[in-house]
Design an enzyme around this catalytic site. Structure first.
Site, PDB file in Angstrom:
ATOM      1  N   GLU A   1       2.748  83.956  16.928  1.00  0.00           N
ATOM      2  CA  GLU A   1       2.238  83.454  15.651  1.00  0.00           C
ATOM      3  C   GLU A   1       1.155  84.342  15.061  1.00  0.00           C
ATOM      4  O   GLU A   1       1.101  84.560  13.853  1.00  0.00           O
ATOM      5  CB  GLU A   1       1.683  82.026  15.814  1.00  0.00           C
ATOM      6  CG  GLU A   1       2.752  80.950  15.826  1.00  0.00           C
ATOM      7  CD  GLU A   1       3.495  80.890  17.131  1.00  0.00           C
ATOM      8  OE1 GLU A   1       3.004  81.441  18.125  1.00  0.00           O
ATOM      9  OE2 GLU A   1       4.579  80.275  17.155  1.00  0.00           O
TER      10      GLU A   1
ATOM     11  N   HIS B   1       3.257  68.579  18.016  1.00  0.00           N
ATOM     12  CA  HIS B   1       4.196  68.809  16.923  1.00  0.00           C
ATOM     13  C   HIS B   1       3.910  67.924  15.722  1.00  0.00           C
ATOM     14  O   HIS B   1       4.722  67.814  14.830  1.00  0.00           O
ATOM     15  CB  HIS B   1       5.635  68.538  17.401  1.00  0.00           C
ATOM     16  CG  HIS B   1       6.154  69.585  18.333  1.00  0.00           C
ATOM     17  ND1 HIS B   1       5.732  69.692  19.637  1.00  0.00           N
ATOM     18  CD2 HIS B   1       7.058  70.576  18.163  1.00  0.00           C
ATOM     19  CE1 HIS B   1       6.359  70.710  20.227  1.00  0.00           C
ATOM     20  NE2 HIS B   1       7.167  71.256  19.359  1.00  0.00           N
TER      21      HIS B   1
END
Lengths: 361, 366, 326
Positions: C60, C129
């Site tokens: 990321e 999440h």
């Protein structure tokens, strides 16, 4: 393991490149460009100017006229050697110590002083407009360099991104992630690990167990080469080769330039707290400027008169730049808002107004 | 301090010219680090550092001639101070921030009012202190403000207190805050008075007599200094009701004057009061006060002691009452007496004794 | 006019942007061949090629750093971070670089990048999440933070974000990716950034929200209407910089305000809005400003997540309290 008859499926090699010994004697045939004395003299001048400028910057800091400054004492060959192998259309992503590189590529001395003196206008830079400014968060310029190189590849431009960082940066994920991606996509990107053996007070042996920094490239799928970072001829030759390869679509390379940080980490640091003076003393004997000078003198291409002249020229240039820097005044405070976004959002117009009226009310 | 003297660089050198310094004052250098380039007859030569250490002083500037054996560089003893950082500067001397005790907050009447309601009150010119709150938790609602606006419109216009009324309002409020009031009452049986007895003067003289008997009520009290002053001379403040309001002129030296003199004095005071021509000095200096409210009506009252005085006597309406006299019920004329004292200064015993003395004097036949 | 889900609208906007401008590049994990784990980038690689739709390694930080470098070079990168829970390695590149590249070079370099990521909970996903930490990003000077609440706004705001010359973090409400449907035509028309949308006009109380809970907020407004409370509903849409004028005008009109956000209460973006209203609309207030938010706890695992996310009932109850104040 070999005894069990298991096949060896990978091996690697790391070469080390050098041409001049510390005393200036030639170790092996010099690269082609070295036969052009004007090129060598330009490199010498670049290094001398960088060192003289750094020294003056420290003096300004000590007298309260400059903020914290990172000196590149001992590393001038890396800065200048790399810069000299780049074209103007290539993009430089420096760390925070690559003063010689910026100067070579056209950044003005007063701009560097303005930046470390605390004014963003110093980053306006008279160098190439596409070059990145000094980067403080260590290694964070590496993924950016990969993005720049990707843009060149996408647009099929024959340009190369050159990313400079230190030995400390090679411990960061940023650098690994960038190298990894560069390898996958064969990006036109030169990574230069300026190994000056120290990351503030952390010596190389605490930074990595890897025998070389160069071999980290192999894990990313491309060549890593070691270079005597105090031999400007070697630095330039390695950089030229790597950049040419990248430009031709041959993918990225990592150059590990072995050198030594002869100064403190910054003007606020005191290296005597963590490293012995004897070590520094020993390393002075390998420094890059004396080395090239010795070679030039041996080739009868340099002498006392030129040394004097060069010293005088540098002083003159530096003093003029310092004068321009000291004569500059701070920006009007409301200009803090001027390049925040392309267009200042309405929500912040009143804050800008407060500053321009000079009130905090 | 160690000085590095310019060394003999060889071949009979006597002096050389400084070309470039390679270090700054304050730098730390190591052995062999180039300090300076100097020019001799033959060449430009680098002079290396003989020691490791910190440079305190450089001798000579670019272009200067330096003789062999002369001081070139001075090294400092000791370490450079620890900056304590790797970037920027840490400030050193910070004056310790002296914590000043916050002053006790002025007690304020906190009104629970929403800003919108406050704005409405301002718009309707309603003083929130006059609004009765009906909202939850004692808040003032918009409806409360609107109701107050209506009733204020129906009430008379606000009349600011001026002159005597204002002075009274302020004086009484001050007295109330300070004085600890205690009242004791009784009646004097004045059946044996002559028909035309001058009641007020009689009362006034009785007060003077009582002051002689019980001296502690004719006094001034300085609360701040915690000092009480007993006064020999009896100067009685006489509360007078005028058109403009309450006024208390002072009848001086009551103990030494005869009835006629006192009456004349009182009449003059009354006339001046009515004409509003009393000079201010006539209103000051009372040692004790008489309120003759009985001339209008009422029997007993809880009166106001005005500092620095410590007592006030109230003479109620003279009436006929049925009392027990010589063992049998009889209709007698009585004069109700109220005595209010400042209990910070006057004891219950002193007050009671004073009242009894006053009563006894009043009950003497004229 | 076709009816699209929110994620289809995003896909449409991406395709449109890539069609119009050869500089637009999409990058992220699984965005190419797989079309994105939520199918936001489906079909793009087939149409525009692997050079412009890049399956990056699992990194990321790299994705955000690549975006900075590409943007500085004049590309228009749209990076995808698979879930907001994995955005945090990007904070260095967003805060230290993207948000300030223009400022620190005084305009010499700029950073027209977009980082897209699914936001919020409610899809019964495993831990990490279901993040909603938009307040962190809205704090950063030089960034834009945008969150659509419907397919139409997703299309228009994403186009605007890609075309904007400055960095944008585009937060996509995960639980209405498929649940929200709308009429979206591929006109290529962007919606304005920095502007709030008044979704429902009302007189009695102002409800302000963003992201997936706009859905609950609108439902609450319907319920309140049946109880004679006429609520005005504002979708903030751009959190940074946000439309202060619309917020203040609405609360000045109604005198009452309830702010609804899924993110945790303390330091949530509702606090900023409440402060602004107190600063600029105090004398219009008839009741304290209320916030209906996630609790100051870690987002719970799926068994409890519906108790965390503001429900219609909680919004209605809070609004009643505010309307009955005095």
């Amino acid at each position: 393991m070999a005894d069990e008859g298991l096949p060896v499926i990978a091996r690697f090699e790391v070469h080390r490149r050098s041409y001049l010994a510390p005393d200036g004697t030639v170790l092996r045939p010099l690269p082609d460009f070295a036969s052009d004395m004007s090129k060598l003299l330009a490199l010498y001048r670049g290094m001398v100017l960088t060192r003289a400028f750094d020294l003056k910057a420290v003096s300004l800091q000590r007298t309260g006229r400059l903020g914290t400054y990172a000196v590149s004492l001992g590393q001038e060959a890396v800065s200048v050697g790399i810069a000299s192998a780049m074209r103007e259309e290539d993009v430089l992503l420096p760390s925070y110590r690559d003063n010689g590189t910026l100067l070579w590529r056209g950044t003005k001395m007063e701009e560097i002083l303005l930046f470390w003196g605390g004014d963003e206008r110093g980053n306006l830079s008279s160098g190439p407009a596409h070059d990145f400014p000094y980067c403080i968060p260590v290694g964070s310029q590496a993924p950016q360099a990969a993005g720049v190189a990707y843009a060149f590849k996408l647009r099929k431009e024959p340009r190369v991104a050159v990313c400079l960082f230190g030995d400390g940066a090679t411990s960061k994920g940023d650098v690994w992630e960038a190298m990894n991606f560069a390898g996958v996509h064969k990006l036109p990107l030169l990574f230069v690990a300026n190994n000056n053996q120290w990351a503030i007070s952390v010596p190389l042996k605490l930074q990595t167990a890897s025998q070389t920094l160069a071999q980290k490239a192999i894990a990313a799928g491309f060549i890593g080469e070691q270079v005597d970072g105090n031999d400007v001829i070697a630095v330039r030759a390695a950089a030229e080769e790597a950049i040419a390869q990248a430009r031709a679509g041959g993918g990225p390379r990592l150059i590990e330039a072995l050198t030594y940080r002869l100064s403190d980490h910054t003007t606020a640091d005191d290296a005597a707290r963590y490293r012995p003076p004897e070590e520094v003393q020993t390393r002075w004997k390998e420094e890059p400027i004396a080395r090239l000078r010795a070679y030039l003198v041996s080739q009868k291409a340099w002498g006392k008169a030129q040394e004097e002249e060069l010293a005088a020229e540098c002083q003159k240039e530096i003093e003029a730049a310092i004068e321009r820097y000291l004569a500059s005044s701070p920006r009007a405070p409301e200009t803090m808002f001027d390049h925040l976004y392309a267009e200042l959002p309405r929500a912040y117009a009143s804050q800008r107004g407060e500053l321009s009226r000079g009130s905090d009310a | 301090m160690r000085q590095f003297l310019f060394p003999d660089l060889g071949e009979g050198l006597e002096e050389a010219e400084i070309v470039t310094w390679h270090v700054n004052e304050g730098d730390r250098v190591v052995v062999d680090q180039p300090l300076v380039s100097v020019e001799t007859d033959k060449a430009v030569v680098e002079v290396p550092s003989p020691w490791s250490g910190q440079i305190a002083r450089l001798f000579g500037a670019k272009g200067d001639l330096i003789k062999v054996g002369a001081p070139l560089v001075e090294f400092a003893e000791g370490e450079r101070g620890d900056t304590g950082t790797v970037v920027g500067e840490l400030g050193q001397e910070e004056k310790a921030h002296r914590e000043v005790a916050a002053p006790a907050p002025a007690p304020a009447r906190t009104l629970q009012v929403l800003p919108a309601v406050r704005a409405l009150a301002r718009k309707l010119d309603v003083d929130l202190n006059l609004v009765q709150a009906t909202g939850p938790g004692g808040t003032i609602t918009r409806a409360d403000v609107e109701r107050a606006a209506k009733s204020l419109a129906e009430a008379g216009p606000a009349e600011p207190l001026r002159g005597m009324r204002r002075a009274m309002a302020q004086r009484m409020a001050a007295a109330h805050t300070e004085v600890v009031r205690t009242t004791v009452t009784d009646e004097a049986d004045i059946e044996d008075w002559q028909k035309e007895e001058d009641a007020t003067i009689r009362v006034v003289r009785a007060i003077a007599a009582a002051c002689r008997d019980e001296t502690s009520l004719n006094a001034w009290y300085n609360a701040e200094a915690g000092e009480r002053r007993l006064i020999k001379r009896v100067d009685i403040g006489i509360a007078v009701d005028t058109e403009g309001g309450l006024i208390v002129p002072v009848l001086r030296n009551v103990g030494e004057r005869d009835a006629r003199d006192l009456r004349a004095g009182l009449d003059r005071l009354r006339a001046d009061a009515a004409a509003r021509s009393i000079p201010p000095e006539e209103l000051r200096g009372a040692t004790i006060t008489l309120s003759n409210f009985g001339m209008i009506g009422g029997r007993f009252a809880n009166l106001i002691v005005v500092p620095p005085q410590v007592a006030i006597i109230g003479a109620g309406r003279i009436d006929q009452r049925v009392l027990v006299h010589n063992g049998a019920p009889a209709a007698r004329r009585v004069l109700p007496l109220s005595l209010t004292v400042d209990h910070r200064v006057v004891t219950g015993g002193e007050a009671a004794r004073f009242l009894m003395a006053l009563k006894a004097d009043l009950e003497r036949a004229s | 006019m076709p009816e699209l889900t929110l994620v289809e609208a995003i896909n449409l906007a991406l395709a449109r942007a890539m069609e119009e401008d050869a500089n637009v590049v999409v990058l992220g994990e699984d965005v190419g061949v797989n079309g994105g784990v939520f199918r936001a980038t489906v079909g793009l690689q087939q149409r525009f090629g692997a050079e412009r739709v890049i399956d990056t390694p699992l990194a990321e930080l790299l994705i955000s750093g690549l975006c900075v470098g590409m943007a500085a070079q004049g590309l228009r990168p749209v990076g995808e971070i698979q879930f907001m829970g994995f955005l945090y390695p990007c904070i260095d590149q967003l805060v230290n670089h993207a948000s300030r590249l223009r400022n620190r070079t005084q305009g010499r370099l700029s950073c027209p990048m977009v980082l897209r990521t699914p936001h919020g909970g409610g899809i019964r996903a495993p831990e990490h999440h279901s993040e909603s930490t938009e307040a962190m990003l809205a704090h950063i000077p030089g960034l834009r933070v945008v969150m659509p609440s419907s397919p139409e706004r997703a299309y228009g705001l994403l186009l605007a974000s890609i075309r904007d010359p400055d960095p944008v973090v585009f937060l996509e409400p995960t639980r209405i990716y498929r649940a929200a449907k709308g009429q979206v035509e591929d006109t290529g028309e962007a919606l304005p950034l920095d502007v709030a949308f008044v979704l429902r006009k009302g007189r009695d109380v102002t409800l302000i929200s963003w992201g997936a809970v706009v859905k609950e907020t609108l439902a609450a407004a319907d319920e309140l209407a049946a109880q004679s409370i006429d609520a005005e509903v504002i979708d903030l849409a751009t959190l940074k910089p946000y439309d202060e004028e619309t917020v203040v005008a609405s609360v000045t009109k109604t005198g009452r305000c309830v702010i609804v956000h899924e993110a945790a209460r303390t330091g949530g973006f509702g606090a900023e809005i409440a402060a602004l209203i107190a600063e600029r609309g105090l004398t219009s207030l008839l009741a304290p400003i209320a916030r209906v938010t996630g609790y100051d706890t870690v987002m719970p695992l799926p068994r409890l997540e519906q108790r965390y996310i503001p429900s219609v009932a909680r919004i209605v109850a809070a609004t009643h309290k505010v309307c009955e104040f005095a």
